[in-house]
Every structure is written in C-alpha cells, then in structure tokens.
Write an enzyme that holds these catalytic residues in place. Structure first.
Site, PDB file in Angstrom:
ATOM      1  CB  THR A 110      44.044  41.845  49.049  1.00  0.00           C
ATOM      2  OG1 THR A 110      45.466  41.773  49.153  1.00  0.00           O
ATOM      3  CG2 THR A 110      43.467  42.303  50.381  1.00  0.00           C
ATOM      4  CB  CYS A 111      39.765  41.708  45.837  1.00  0.00           C
ATOM      5  SG  CYS A 111      40.584  43.302  45.629  1.00  0.00           S
ATOM      6  CB  SER A 112      40.009  36.637  45.238  1.00  0.00           C
ATOM      7  OG  SER A 112      39.633  37.356  44.090  1.00  0.00           O
TER       8      SER A 112
END
Length: 188
Positions: free
Chosen positions: A55-57
């Site tokens: 999700t972060c990337s």
C-alpha cells in the site's frame, strides 16, 4: 497525538548526496532535527508501516508525490514521509519510486514514532516495531490537524488506509481553508 501539541524533538540520521565524495556511493551522514523539518513552516507529515510495502509503495507515497503541487495551493510548504526504516532503505525506496518532491525522513530507531505515540508491533508480518499509518498538518512544529487510520493496535490483521490519504487530507484542508477565510465552496 492531539492537535495543538508540539512535535517531539528528535535527531534523525540521514544520508545526503555529496558530489565531493566521489565513487559509487557519494553520500555522507547528516543529522537533521525536527526543528529543521518543522520550524517556521506549514507541512504535511505522513507516516506509514514500511518502505517497499504494497500500500505504501503503490498508493500512499506515489499519490502524495502526484498531488504534491495541490498541497502548495492550500498553504503547505513541504510534504514529508516518515517510516521506521534506516536512511539507506529510505533513499533506495525514494530512488526506486523516482521521487522528486516528497522528502523522506528515516526514523531508523523508531524514536520519533514512539514519542508521537504511534509505534506498534507488526510481528505478525515479520516487521517488528513500526509506525501506525497516520498523517498530520504541522504548523511551525505544532500539530494543527491529525489524520489517523482506525484500529490502532499491535499486530493488526488489516491495513486500513483512507484517513491518511492525500486525497482526504486535501479535501479537509480545502474545507478548512474555505471555512477559515469565510468563503463558500463553489460546486460544479
């Protein structure tokens, strides 16, 4: 972290490019403090569980990069992404994503995250101690607005993501700015 509180003082160990060093790794250590990042300016800080995680990337950091200029239109001078990762990992992640605008802050030991009250165990994923996903508008080192994902807990089975998204923060800032200036929003 309630609004109107000062961010805690922390010294971050960063790696900065220095062309005078030469060679394949032209970086040197530089200590930057919370005062360097937050004093005298209005910024968005967002924190996430880890570099190179899905999700972060694929969503959160790329969306902040893509929407960076929109934050300037609502009085934000910088956008910072903080994670409980060391400077080497954060620099590699920024390079892999082609970041040009969002600045990465390595909280390698988790000191800042712990002092913000946002450090959680993610042992169920093999991560160890990491940051819960949150964001804040920080004005001259004071938290002005707070965006925290629901379900704060150690070893959370889910990875909630919306409250700290750039879209939600921008919508809130636009509404806040409109209310503060006494303007009526125009709807098309």
């Amino acid at each position: 972290m309630p609004v109107k509180k000062r961010v805690p003082f922390v010294a971050f160990r960063t790696r900065v490019r220095d062309e005078t060093i030469g060679g394949p790794n032209p970086y040197r250590w530089e200590v930057r403090t919370t005062e360097d990042y937050f004093s005298g300016k209005r910024v968005v800080l967002f924190s996430l569980p880890g570099a190179f995680t899905p999700t972060c990337s694929t969503q959160q950091l790329p969306d902040f990069e893509r929407l960076y200029d929109e934050f300037g239109k609502v009085g934000i001078e910088a956008v910072y992404c903080l994670s409980v990762n060391d400077a080497f990992v954060m620099n590699a992640w920024g390079k892999a994503l082609g970041l040009e605008k969002v600045r990465l802050i390595p909280d390698g030991s988790g000191e800042f995250t712990r002092k913000m009250g946002m450090l959680v165990a993610k042992d169920n994923l093999g991560f160890g101690m990491r940051s819960w996903r949150y964001a804040a508008v920080v004005n001259d080192s004071v938290v002005e607005q707070w965006f925290e994902e629901e379900g704060f807990s150690d070893n959370c089975e889910s990875d909630p993501y919306w409250a700290s998204s750039p879209q939600n923060i921008l919508e809130t800032l636009r509404t806040f700015d409109t209310a503060r200036l006494g303007r009526v929003p125009i709807k098309f």
